[in-house]
Scaffold this motif. Structure first.
Motif, mmCIF file in Angstrom:
data_model
loop_
_atom_site.group_PDB
_atom_site.id
_atom_site.type_symbol
_atom_site.label_atom_id
_atom_site.label_comp_id
_atom_site.label_asym_id
_atom_site.label_seq_id
_atom_site.Cartn_x
_atom_site.Cartn_y
_atom_site.Cartn_z
ATOM 1 N N ARG A 63 2.776 26.862 12.983
ATOM 2 C CA ARG A 63 3.415 28.025 12.360
ATOM 3 C C ARG A 63 3.649 29.163 13.364
ATOM 4 N NH1 ARG A 63 0.742 26.557 6.805
ATOM 5 N NH2 ARG A 63 2.631 26.322 5.574
ATOM 6 N N THR A 354 4.269 31.715 10.457
ATOM 7 C CA THR A 354 5.614 31.572 9.897
ATOM 8 C C THR A 354 5.889 30.117 9.546
ATOM 9 O OG1 THR A 354 6.302 33.331 11.411
ATOM 10 C CG2 THR A 354 8.052 32.045 10.364
ATOM 11 N N SER A 355 6.287 29.876 8.311
ATOM 12 C CA SER A 355 6.747 28.526 7.959
ATOM 13 C C SER A 355 8.228 28.459 8.326
ATOM 14 C CB SER A 355 6.534 28.247 6.474
ATOM 15 O OG SER A 355 5.177 28.394 6.126
ATOM 16 N N TRP A 356 8.472 28.377 9.618
ATOM 17 C CA TRP A 356 9.847 28.446 10.122
ATOM 18 C C TRP A 356 10.599 27.170 9.764
ATOM 19 C CZ3 TRP A 356 11.209 25.110 14.282
ATOM 20 C CH2 TRP A 356 10.139 24.440 14.880
ATOM 21 N N THR A 366 9.593 31.655 3.798
ATOM 22 C CA THR A 366 9.381 31.524 5.246
ATOM 23 C C THR A 366 8.075 32.158 5.729
ATOM 24 O OG1 THR A 366 11.764 31.514 5.562
ATOM 25 C CG2 THR A 366 10.404 31.977 7.499
ATOM 26 N N SER A 367 7.825 33.390 5.311
ATOM 27 C CA SER A 367 6.636 34.057 5.843
ATOM 28 C C SER A 367 5.381 33.429 5.247
ATOM 29 C CB SER A 367 6.650 35.551 5.513
ATOM 30 O OG SER A 367 5.412 36.118 5.920
ATOM 31 N N TYR A 368 4.446 33.105 6.114
ATOM 32 C CA TYR A 368 3.127 32.632 5.675
ATOM 33 C C TYR A 368 2.101 33.646 6.171
ATOM 34 C CZ TYR A 368 -0.152 28.889 4.232
ATOM 35 O OH TYR A 368 -1.109 28.122 3.595
ATOM 36 N N ASP A 369 2.462 34.888 6.074
ATOM 37 C CA ASP A 369 1.582 35.968 6.535
ATOM 38 C C ASP A 369 0.196 35.866 5.908
ATOM 39 O OD1 ASP A 369 1.501 39.040 7.602
ATOM 40 O OD2 ASP A 369 0.406 38.793 5.724
ATOM 41 N N GLU A 376 1.418 38.253 10.273
ATOM 42 C CA GLU A 376 2.428 37.356 10.844
ATOM 43 C C GLU A 376 2.976 37.933 12.151
ATOM 44 O OE1 GLU A 376 5.965 36.926 8.488
ATOM 45 O OE2 GLU A 376 6.584 35.094 9.508
ATOM 46 N N GLY A 924 13.977 30.682 9.712
ATOM 47 C CA GLY A 924 13.692 30.876 8.295
ATOM 48 C C GLY A 924 14.935 31.041 7.461
ATOM 49 N N GLN A 933 11.343 38.086 0.750
ATOM 50 C CA GLN A 933 11.298 38.372 2.189
ATOM 51 C C GLN A 933 12.647 38.815 2.712
ATOM 52 O OE1 GLN A 933 10.073 35.104 4.716
ATOM 53 N NE2 GLN A 933 9.847 36.431 6.501
ATOM 54 N N PHE A 936 12.273 39.164 8.990
ATOM 55 C CA PHE A 936 11.819 37.903 9.585
ATOM 56 C C PHE A 936 11.338 38.140 11.013
ATOM 57 C CE2 PHE A 936 13.234 34.943 6.301
ATOM 58 C CZ PHE A 936 13.973 35.814 5.515
#
Ligand code: GAL
Length: 995
Positions: A63, A354-356, A366-369, A376, A924, A933, A936
Motif C-alpha cells: 500500500r 493507499t489502496s492504489w 482508494t485511501s486506506y488511511d 496516509e 486511485g 475521498q 489523493f
C-alpha cells in the motif's frame, strides 16, 4: 514466585469475574515451548530466554509503492515506541497469472524484511494464502477465481495453487527469521501466521490448516506459527489446550483479533459507547476465552483496532477514526489488554497507506488511511505521541513481560477500578487505573491503597474524563528503586554513572513519586517546582504539579545520581529516546549513531525547534541531519543547541494548466476494430453467481480479465421487437456499467454505495432507441468498471461472485420469451501484463491504457487542448493529460496530493469518475458524486518532487452538462525539514517500452 495455577477447565465453571478480580484462566505451570531462539509459556513470549512484551503495529508495503519510503514508515513506527511490525503479504499483488510471480521493485519483500531488521524491529509475517485486509479477493490472485475447487479447503486444485505462492513467500521469510535459515541468512522474524480468520472449522478446513502448517515447516519456517481467529472464538487453538468448545488446530500459538470501542461510521463523531473488554485474566474465561481458550500460550491479539477503514459513499471517517481510536482510547483499551495478560498486541493499522490502482475490495475506496497512528500522508499523528509514551514504558520496564494478577487494591471511589499485576520474578507491579466501566468520563479524585513490594501505600490519584493511567511500582529502574509514582514513566536511561528518568502526567495535575534510599539523598530542584520529604523507611517523596518541565537532581543516598524530568503530557511528547540517548525538541528522531565521539542525529522538524540532548560523556559533539550543531552545556547534564533547528520553508505548488484531451471511448464506435478480442463462448463457469440457463459464460474473469475496466461488443440484427436491453452484471463497490448502441450512450447504471455493506451487482434494464429496431447489423458496446472482487471473509467463495456481465438480453416489452441473438466479444487487461513493472493493480482494460496514454512519455501533442474545470465531458471515457514541474526544497520531506473540486464537501453535485495516473502509476479512483475521498496523496518516488511530472486522468461521464472534470490542483498535505532520500521508482515511461 510463580503461583500455582488452577487448571483452566475448572475456571470455566466459575462466574464472570469483576474487573479487578482475576480468574486463573491461564496455566502458569505450562512448560516452556522453544522454537530456536523464540520460546513462550503461558505468560509471555521469550527471545533468547528473555521475556518480551510484543508491542506491534501493522503496515502493508503493497500500500506504499515507493520502497524507499518503507523505511520512513518503519522508522516512525520505531520512534513511536513499537518493538515489532506486523506485515501482511498480498498473494495477488505478486501473481498476475498462474505460475507467474514477481518479487522485484515495489514487490521486493526481501528488501522490506532487511529494512525492518536494519531499523531494529521484530517482525510478524502474515502470508495468507488468504489475508482479507480490504483487498480485492482478500489477497487472492485474479486467476484463482476461475478455480472450481473451494478455496480455503484441502481441495487439491486450491492447495496446488496456494503452494505455488507459499513456496516462494515462505522461502523469503525463512531467510529473515531470527533463527536463520541454516544457510547463513538471518533476520528479525519472530512469529509467523498461517491463514487469517478462518472461521469455518469443518474437517476440510482442518486438513487445510494441517497442510499450511506442514508446508511452512517444510519450507523452513522454524519460528512459532499462529493463526488469527476472527474474534475470541477459540477457533484453531493448539492441540494441547483441551478447553471445551474450542476448535483445535495444528498451530503452535492461539491468536485472535478485535475491534471494540466503536467507530465513526454511523455517527461521524467519536463515540465512547463501550468499555474495554477483559480478554484474559480479568474476563469471564470459558470456551470463548482468549488467554483462557488456550491456557498454555500467552494472550495474543494479532490485530487490535488501531483505527477502521472507510466506505464508498461515507462522509469521510478517517480523521474521526484517528480520534475514536486515538489518544486516551489507546491508554484505556491497550492498557486493559496488557493488564489482561495480552502480552502480544499488534495494532491494525500502524500505517494504513493507499489502496492504489485496483487493490481495494468493494468495501473501501482508494485511501486506506485507517485513522492510524501514521497517516496516509506519513504524518506522525498526535496519537503516535501517546503510543511513544506507552511503548516507552514497556521498553523501560522489562518486568512488564509475563506479569500475572496480584490481587485487588482498595479504592476510595466506586467509579474507579484498578488492575493490579505483578512480575513473579521481581515482584514489580503494574497498576492500570481506569474508570469503572472503563469508558466512564467523569472527573474523579480518589485514592488507591495497595500492598506493594516496598510496603502498604495509599496513592492519591485523579482521572479526568475518558482516560487511564499506566503506573508501575516496586520496580528497580537503572540504579534506582521506584516505590511508586502517580506519574507515568516514559523512559529511563543509564548514562555513565547516572540515571535519567522521564515521567509525565496530565497538565496541572498533582503528582507524587516515591524513591527508596539507604540514607537521605540530596535533592536539587534545577527547574520548575517540586518539594521533597524523607522518612524513616528510607522513602524520598517528591511532590509536584505536572506543568511544563520540572528538573530535579537527586544525589547520594547510596545510589547513582538521578536526573528526574517531570513533564506534563505535551512536554513528555517532545522527548525521543534511542538506545542510549535522550533528545528533546524536534518533531521526530529517526536515528542516533555515535562514531568517534560524534553523535549523528537524524530527524524531522515541523517548525523551528529547540534541541536538547542527554548523551553519555563519550559524546563530544553532535550533528543534526549531517550538519554540526553548536551546543552549550546545561545545569541538568544535557547540551542544548545554541540556535533552534531550522523550520521547513513553505513552497508554492504550480497550477495545473495546459491540459490536452482525447475523447470518448473508441471501443464504442461501430467500426472499432475488435478483431483480436476474445469471442464469448461456453467455457467453464466457476462463479458463485447464478445465471440464466442457456447463456454463454460472459464473466470477465473467465477470459483472464480481472482488474478494472472490461469492454464487451455484441453484434445483433435490428428487429422491430428489440425494445429493451436487460443486463445482469457484477462490478464491486460503486461499480459502473455504460451501454452504447452504435457509438451512442444509451444509458449507464451505477451500483449504489450500500454503506457499510457494499452492494456489488446490478440488474438494470435499458430502453433501446429506435435505432435498434432498424434493419441491419448493430453494435452494442458495454463497459463494466470492476471496482474490486469481494473478499472471502466467511470462506464461502464470495470472491468468486461474478464480475463483468453475467447475462445480456434484448427483449420485447412485457413477458414474451423471445430473445435476439447477440454475438459477443470481450476485451480487458489480460494476465499477461503489458506493464509488469507497475504490476497487477496498475491497469485495467481501457483502449487508452493499452496505448500507453497513462505514461509520462506518451506524446499527446496531437491531442486537442482543453480547459479544466471542464463544462462538459464526452459520453464515456475521455483522457486528460498535463505535466507539471515541482521543486520541493532540498532536505524537505513533503506529501503532495491531487485534489478534485470542493474539498470541503464529501461529494460533488455533479457526477463523473476519474482514474488518476501520476507518472504512469494508477494512484486511485475519484468518484465525484459518491465520495468521500477528494484528495489523493501521491508518495514521493511516484511523484518527482524535484522535476517533471505527468498527470493523466481517465474521466468517465454520461456526458450530461456539468458532469465533467472539476478543478484539479496540487495540495501540500505535509511538509517537514528532514526525511529520507527517496529515489524515483523505476518503471517504463513510453508506450514503446510496454510489452
Ligand atoms: C480483520 C481482518 C483484517 C482486516 C480487518 C479490518 O478482521 O483480519 O484482514 O480485514 O479485519 O480492517
Amino acid at each position: 514466585m510463580i503461583r500455582t495455577a488452577l487448571l483452566a477447565a475448572s475456571a470455566l465453571l466459575a462466574l464472570p469475574a469483576t474487573a479487578q478480580e482475576a480468574r486463573q484462566t491461564a496455566n502458569f505451570n505450562a512448560p516452556v515451548k522453544s522454537f530456536g531462539r523464540v520460546s513462550y509459556d503461558a505468560r509471555s513470549l521469550m527471545i533468547d530466554g528473555k521475556r518480551l512484551v510484543v508491542w506491534s503495529s501493522e503496515m502493508h508495503a503493497f500500500r506504499l509503492p515507493s520502497p524507499d519510503l518503507w523505511r520512513d514508515v518503519l522508522q516512525k513506527m520505531k520512534a513511536s515506541g513499537f518493538n515489532t511490525v506486523a506485515l501482511y503479504f498480498d498473494w495477488g499483488f505478486h501473481s498476475p497469472k498462474k505460475g507467474v510471480y514477481d518479487f522485484s521493485g515495489i514487490r521486493d519483500i526481501d528488501r522490506l524484511l532487511t529494512m525492518a531488521e536494519e531499523e531494529g524491529l521484530w517482525v510478524m509475517t502474515r502470508a495468507g494464502p488468504y489475508v482479507n485486509a480490504e483487498l480485492t479477493r482478500g489477497g487472492f490472485p485474479g486467476w484463482l477465481v476461475n478455480q472450481r475447487g473451494r478455496a480455503r479447503t484441502d481441495d487439491p486444485e486450491y492447495l496446488a495453487a496456494s503452494d505455488e505462492w507459499l513456496t516462494r513467500i515462505n522461502a523469503i521469510i525463512a531467510r529473515h527469521q531470527i533463527n536463520g535459515d541454516g544457510k547463513g541468512n538471518r533476520g528479525t522474524v519472530i512469529l509467523h501466521q498461517i491463514e487469517n480468520e478462518l472461521a469455518l472449522t469443518t474437517p476440510a478446513q482442518r486438513r487445510y490448516m494441517d497442510h499450511l502448517y506442514a508446508k511452512a515447516r517444510a519450507d523452513g519456517i522454524t519460528v512459532p506459527i499462529f493463526h488469527n481467529d476472527q474474534g475470541r472464538n477459540g477457533y484453531w487453538v493448539p492441540e494441547d489446550s483441551k478447553v471445551e468448545k474450542t476448535v483445535p488446530g495444528p498451530n503452535d500459538m492461539y491468536a485472535f483479533d478485535g475491534y471494540p470501542g466503536g467507530t465513526c461510521t454511523v455517527t461521524g463523531q467519536p463515540t465512547r459507547g463501550s468499555a474495554a473488554p477483559d480478554w484474559g485474566y480479568y474476563g469471564p474465561g470459558g470456551a470463548k476465552g482468549g488467554a483462557s481458550a488456550s491456557p498454555n500460550t500467552p494472550g495474543f491479539l494479532a490485530e487490535f483496532g488501531g483505527g477502521w477503514f472507510d466506505y464508498w459513499g461515507s462522509n469521510g471517517g478517517y480523521e474521526c477514526n484517528a480520534i475514536q481510536r486515538g489518544k486516551r482510547f489507546q491508554r484505556v483499551f491497550y492498557g486493559t489488554n496488557l493488564a489482561n495478560g495480552i502480552q502480544i498486541q499488534s495494532f491494525y493499522m500502524g500505517f494504513g497507506g493507499t489502496s492504489w490502482g485496483w487493490l481495494p475490495a468493494p468495501v473501501v475506496f482508494t485511501s486506506y488511511d485507517y485513522g492510524s497512528a501514521l497517516s496516509e500522508a506519513r504524518e506522525v499523528r498526535p496519537k503516535a505521541e501517546e503510543l511513544k509514551q506507552l511503548g516507552g514504558l514497556i521498553a523501560a520496564v522489562p518486568d512488564l513481560a509475563g506479569m500475572i494478577p496480584a490481587g485487588k487494591p482498595e479504592i476510595s471511589s466506586d467509579r474507579i477500578q484498578v488492575y493490579h499485576n505483578k512480575s513473579p520474578e521481581t515482584d514489580a507491579r503494574f497498576l492500570l487505573v481506569t474508570h469503572k466501566p472503563s469508558n466512564g468520563q467523569t472527573s474523579d479524585r480518589f485514592t488507591v491503597t495497595a500492598d506493594l513490594p516496598d510496603g502498604r501505600y495509599t496513592l492519591p490519584l485523579q482521572l479526568d474524563g475518558f482516560d487511564a493511567k499506566w503506573l508501575v511500582a516496586g520496580v528497580n529502574l537503572g540504579g534506582q528503586r521506584l516505590v511508586y509514582s502517580t506519574s507515568e514513566l516514559q523512559t529511563i536511561l543509564k548514562q555513565d554513572n547516572r540515571d535519567v528518568a522521564l515521567i509525565y502526567g496530565r497538565t496541572g495535575e498533582a503528582g507524587e513519586t516515591v524513591l527508596r534510599y539507604a540514607s537521605e539523598p540530596k535533592v536539587t530542584v534545577l527547574e520548575g517546582g517540586a518539594t521533597s520529604a524523607f522518612d524513616t523507611k528510607g522513602d524520598l517523596k517528591l511532590r509536584y504539579a505536572h506543568r511544563g518541565l520540572t528538573r530535579v537532581r537527586i544525589s547520594g543516598g547510596g545510589r547513582p545520581d538521578l536526573l528526574l524530568l517531570i513533564g506534563d503530557e505535551a512536554e513528555g511528547a517532545k522527548f525521543w529516546r534511542t538506545d542510549d540517548v535522550l533528545v528533546r525538541g524536534p518533531a521526530l528522531i529517526r536515528s542516533a549513531k555515535v562514531t568517534n565521539g560524534v553523535l549523528a542525529l537524524t530527524g524531522d522538524t515541523r517548525e523551528a525547534s529547540p534541541l536538547e540532548i542527554w548523551a553519555p560523556s563519550s559524546v563530544r559533539s553532535a550533528t543534526w541531519n549531517g550538519t554540526k550543531v553548536a551546543t552549550t552545556r546545561t545545569h541538568s547534564g544535557s547540551v542544548t543547541a545554541t540556535a533552534p533547528l531550522a523550520a521547513p520553508v513553505d513552497f508554492a505548488l504550480p497550477a495545473l494548466t495546459d491540459w490536452r484531451v482525447a475523447g470518448g471511448s473508441p471501443e464504442a464506435a461501430p467500426d472499432y476494430n475488435d478483431r483480436d478480442w476474445a469471442k464469448i463462448d461456453n467455457r467453464a463457469y466457476a462463479s458463485i453467481t447464478a445465471r440464466a440457463d442457456g447463456q454463454p459464460n460472459m464473466l470477465m474473469d473467465a477470459y483472464g480479465f480481472h482488474e478494472g475496466d472490461v469492454w464487451y461488443r455484441g453484434r445483433f440484427t435490428g428487429t422491430p421487437d428489440a425494445e429493451r436491453l436487460k443486463l445482469h452484471y457484477g462490478a464491486g463497490g460503486a461499480g459502473l456499467v455504460q451501454v452504447f448502441l452504435d457509438g451512442k450512450l444509451i444509458g449507464q447504471d451505477e451500483i449504489p454505495a450500500g454503506l457499510p455493506r457494499p452492494i456489488t451487482t446490478g440488474a438494470p434494464g435499458f430502453t433501446l432507441p429506435d435505432a435498434a429496431r432498424a434493419p441491419g447489423e448493430h453494435v452494442l458496446s458495454v463497459m463494466v468498471r470492476n471496482n474490486g472482487h469481494n473478499w472471502d471473509l466467511d470462506a464461502d467463495d464470495f470472491h468468486k461472485e461474478a464480475r463483468g456481465l453475467v447475462s445480456a438480453s434484448i427483449e420485447p416489452v412485457a413477458g414474451a420469451s423471445f430473445a435476439v441473438p447477440i454475438a459477443w466479444k470481450i476485451n480487458g487487461r489480460s494476465e499477461d501484463l503489458f506493464d509488469p513493472v507497475r504490476g497487477v493493480p496498475n491497469n485495467g482494460g481501457l483502449d487508452g491504457e493499452r496505448r500507453g496514454w497513462y505514461l509520462p512519455g506518451f506524446n499527446d501533442r496531437g491531442w486537442k487542448t482543453a480547459t479544466v474545470p471542464a463544462a462538459r465531458a464526452a459520453q464515456g471515457t475521455s483522457w486528460y493529460r498535463t505535466s507539471v514541474d515541482l521543486a520541493v526544497p532540498k532536505g524537505q520531506d513533503a506529501t503532495i496530493g491531487l485534489a478534485f473540486g470542493d474539498t470541503t464537501k464529501p461529494r460533488s453535485p455533479v457526477a463523473y469518475r476519474v482514474l488518476i495516473f501520476v507518472n504512469g502509476w494508477n494512484m486511485g479512483q475519484f468518484i465525484a458524486h459518491v465520495g468521500p475521498q477528494r484528495v489523493f496523496p501521491i508518495p514521493e518516488g511516484i511523484l518527482n518532487h524535484r522535476g517533471r511530472n505527468s498527470i493523466a486522468l481517465a474521466v468517465t461521464s454520461d456526458g450530461a452538462p456539468g458532469n465533467a472534470l472539476e478543478e484539479v490542483k496540487l495540495v501540500t498535505l505535509r511538509n517537514v525539514k528532514g526525511g529520507l532520500p527517496v529515489r524515483m521508482v523505476a518503471a517504463p515511461t513510453t508506450p514503446e517500452q510496454l510489452k
